[in-house]
Design an enzyme around this catalytic site. Structure first.
Site, short mmCIF file in Angstrom:
data_model
loop_
_atom_site.label_atom_id
_atom_site.label_comp_id
_atom_site.label_asym_id
_atom_site.label_seq_id
_atom_site.Cartn_x
_atom_site.Cartn_y
_atom_site.Cartn_z
N GLU A 55 -0.69 4.28 -2.69
CA GLU A 55 -0.04 5.29 -3.55
C GLU A 55 -1.09 6.36 -3.83
OE1 GLU A 55 2.99 5.42 -4.20
OE2 GLU A 55 3.81 3.39 -4.25
N CYS A 71 0.14 11.81 -10.73
CA CYS A 71 0.36 12.05 -9.30
C CYS A 71 1.70 12.73 -9.05
CB CYS A 71 0.27 10.73 -8.54
SG CYS A 71 1.35 9.48 -9.22
N LYS A 119 -8.80 -4.71 -9.71
CA LYS A 119 -9.99 -3.91 -10.00
C LYS A 119 -9.56 -2.60 -10.66
CE LYS A 119 -12.45 -0.74 -8.41
NZ LYS A 119 -12.85 -0.07 -9.67
N GLU A 132 -4.45 19.12 -5.05
CA GLU A 132 -4.12 18.41 -6.28
C GLU A 132 -5.23 18.69 -7.31
OE1 GLU A 132 -4.37 14.07 -6.30
OE2 GLU A 132 -2.45 14.05 -7.34
P1 NAD Z 1 -10.05 7.30 -6.80
O1 NAD Z 1 -9.52 7.29 -5.41
O2 NAD Z 1 -11.35 7.94 -7.04
O3 NAD Z 1 -10.18 5.83 -7.39
C1 NAD Z 1 -9.08 4.94 -7.43
C2 NAD Z 1 -9.61 3.53 -7.46
O4 NAD Z 1 -10.27 3.25 -6.22
C3 NAD Z 1 -10.64 3.25 -8.56
O5 NAD Z 1 -10.44 1.95 -9.07
C4 NAD Z 1 -11.96 3.32 -7.80
O6 NAD Z 1 -12.98 2.57 -8.40
C5 NAD Z 1 -11.56 2.72 -6.47
N1 NAD Z 1 -12.44 3.06 -5.35
C6 NAD Z 1 -13.24 4.15 -5.22
N2 NAD Z 1 -13.93 4.09 -4.05
C7 NAD Z 1 -13.54 2.94 -3.44
C8 NAD Z 1 -13.88 2.33 -2.19
N3 NAD Z 1 -14.77 2.87 -1.35
N4 NAD Z 1 -13.29 1.16 -1.87
C9 NAD Z 1 -12.37 0.59 -2.70
N5 NAD Z 1 -12.02 1.13 -3.89
C10 NAD Z 1 -12.59 2.29 -4.25
O7 NAD Z 1 -8.88 7.97 -7.64
P2 NAD Z 1 -8.88 8.31 -9.18
O8 NAD Z 1 -9.64 9.57 -9.34
O9 NAD Z 1 -9.25 7.11 -9.98
O10 NAD Z 1 -7.32 8.54 -9.42
C11 NAD Z 1 -6.71 9.76 -9.26
C12 NAD Z 1 -5.93 9.81 -7.98
O11 NAD Z 1 -4.93 8.79 -7.96
C13 NAD Z 1 -5.16 11.10 -7.81
O12 NAD Z 1 -5.31 11.59 -6.51
C14 NAD Z 1 -3.71 10.68 -8.05
O13 NAD Z 1 -2.76 11.51 -7.46
C15 NAD Z 1 -3.70 9.32 -7.52
N6 NAD Z 1 -2.57 8.57 -8.06
C16 NAD Z 1 -1.51 8.26 -7.26
C17 NAD Z 1 -0.42 7.60 -7.76
C18 NAD Z 1 0.75 7.24 -6.91
O14 NAD Z 1 1.50 6.37 -7.31
N7 NAD Z 1 0.95 7.84 -5.76
C19 NAD Z 1 -0.41 7.22 -9.09
C20 NAD Z 1 -1.49 7.55 -9.90
C21 NAD Z 1 -2.57 8.22 -9.34
#
Ligand code: NAD
Length: 457
Positions: A233, A267, A158, A359
């Site tokens: 992650e 991240c 997804k 962040e």
């Molecule tokens: P997000 O948590 O809003 O969304 C991430 C994913 O989760 C999306 O596909 C979203 O549709 C899905 N999602 C949202 N609500 C959900 C739910 N209730 N159930 C299941 N899935 C759901 O994050 P974002 O804004 O898309 O990404 C940015 C974040 O990702 C930042 O905090 C960043 O640090 C983190 N990140 C971490 C890493 C790592 O490897 N540690 C890498 C890249 C990004």
């Protein structure tokens, strides 16, 4: 939960134009995909290992043949610079290739016992759900997908709402390469609908989630009812620690792109620049021209270092952290359409201020002075996150001491590199659970079965 739109609108973040509309997967779509995936997984796991490896290598070759197309799609839907996007498509190819090499090396163990033989089998989990964010849509999708497939699982991916296009194209390329129907499916959709359906589905054995810490916690909690396996992650607020004995010119030259790459939507971004007090002012003198030299603009222009933020919402979030009256260094960014924010380094900030501990996920860093090694370690660890970090020093003993003292999963000394597909990656503390990539990547997609065979019967 309010009704979610039936379609996802994909925008070009550099122009704000709508470039595609994609139907959003419903809970019923997820149910049907799980059934197809389970069927495909049984046949896939039964294939000879060499055959599975060969198909994954063909997938890697097919991605390589479409590298430029995938890269340009990433530029359009995510606003990444063309150079970064090419690297990202290449990373997908390399991950598939690397994982393919693991298929025939995924061995169990033989453990000495009395009265028989004891062996272990690393068995596939079944259907794996990969939930990806928008900041690195292609590589992060592949970090979970490639090893999961190699270990004999099916994958339901997804992608984030804003960036489904490269994921959909990768699923087409998988079929072109000869991967069986249903084995790797992409379900573009809303997180609380399609994402949550994967998390709660009894037919999905594991979730690999990359995204915010807040949603990651919900994913873990919702999956706990079924003891769903997870890799999480999550966020980061990583330090870049510059000691007085470092090569200051090199440290200052490298600092900008350590937090400006991908417009800071990374991240691992080193957004807390910790500088030993005795060289603080000199470091800022060196940093200022390096920040001002960063070229921000059309990400499709090969001479550009930094593109726009992903969305208006992300721009508003970043702006909210950079309040008027803060001192620092500001770079330049285009005006007009597009979600632009200039490279920004803030000085004189309270180490407890939100911009110093939360962040931001944009091109904003703070510079904080420290007094000695112990103070540097204390400041570096004064955050709930523990993903990455860098240490600049010419003292090898100090480099090792500080690497051991900083509570983070991925550190680099006199450089800012942290992600290689063949080394482990993941977070301490609120930055995550589990590890991806590296030599053990496939093991995270297996269940260990132990079998004792009596030789006395
Ligand atoms: P997000 O948590 O809003 O969304 C991430 C994913 O989760 C999306 O596909 C979203 O549709 C899905 N999602 C949202 N609500 C959900 C739910 N209730 N159930 C299941 N899935 C759901 O994050 P974002 O804004 O898309 O990404 C940015 C974040 O990702 C930042 O905090 C960043 O640090 C983190 N990140 C971490 C890493 C790592 O490897 N540690 C890498 C890249 C990004």
């Amino acid at each position: 939960m309010p009704d979610q739109p039936a379609e996802l609108q994909v925008h070009n973040p550099a122009t704000e134009e709508v470039i595609a509309t994609v139907p959003a997967a419903t809970v019923t779509d997820v149910d049907a995909a799980v059934v197809r995936a389970a069927r495909a997984q049984t046949a896939w796991a039964a294939l000879a290992p060499g055959e599975r490896a060969r198909l994954l290598r063909r997938f890697a070759v097919t991605v390589d043949e479409h590298l430029e197309e995938l890269a340009r799609l990433e530029v359009r839907e995510a606003g990444h610079t063309l150079g970064n996007a090419r690297w990202e498509a290449g990373n997908v190819r390399d991950l598939l290739d690397y994982a393919a090499g693991g298929v025939e090396r995924l061995t169990g163990r033989q453990i000495p016992v009395a009265g028989g033989v004891d062996v272990t089998f690393p068995e596939p989990l079944g259907v794996v759900g990969v939930i990806a964010p928008w900041n690195f849509p292609m590589p992060i999708a592949a970090w979970g997908t490639a090893p999961a497939l190699a270990a004999g699982n099916a994958v339901l991916l997804k992608p984030a709402e804003t960036t489904p296009l490269t994921a959909l194209r990768l699923a087409e390329l998988a079929l072109t390469a000869g991967l069986p129907e249903g084995l790797f499916q992409v379900l573009p959709g809303h997180g609380p609908v399609a994402g949550n359906a994967l998390v709660e589905h009894p037919g999905v054995a594991k979730i690999v989630f990359t995204g915010s810490t807040a949603v990651g916690k919900q994913v873990w909690a919702r999956g706990a009812d079924r003891l769903k396996r997870v890799t999480l992650e999550l966020g980061g607020k990583s330090p870049n620690i510059v000691f007085a004995d470092a090569d200051l010119e090199a440290a200052a030259a490298a600092a900008p792109m350590s937090f400006l790459d991908n417009a800071g939507q990374d991240c691992c971004a080193r957004t807390r620049i910790l500088v030993e007090r005795s060289v603080h002012d000199r470091f800022l003198e060196l940093l200022a021209p390096a920040i001002e030299a960063v070229r921000v603009g059309d990400p499709a222009d090969e001479s550009v270092d930094m593109g726009p933020l992903i969305s208006a919402a992300q721009l508003a979030r970043v702006r909210s952290y950079v309040t008027d009256g803060l001192d620092g260094i500001r770079g330049k960014a285009p005006e007009g359409p597009g979600h632009w924010f200039p490279p920004t380094v803030l000085t004189g900030v309270d180490p407890q201020a939100p911009v110093a501990v939360e962040e931001v996920f944009g091109p904003v860093a703070v510079v904080l002075p420290f007094d000695d090694e112990a103070d540097a370690v204390r400041l570096a660890n004064a955050t709930e996150y523990g993903l990455s970090g860098s240490i600049w020093t010419r003292d090898v003993g100090r480099a090792l001491r500080v690497s051991q003292a900083v509570r983070a999963g991925n550190l680099s000394v006199n450089s800012h590199s942290s992600v290689r597909y063949w080394t482990p990656f993941g977070g301490f503390k609120q930055s995550g659970v589990g590890r991806e990539l590296g030599p053990d990547a496939l093991t995270a997609f297996t269940e260990t079965k132990n079998v004792f065979i009596s030789t006395e019967a």
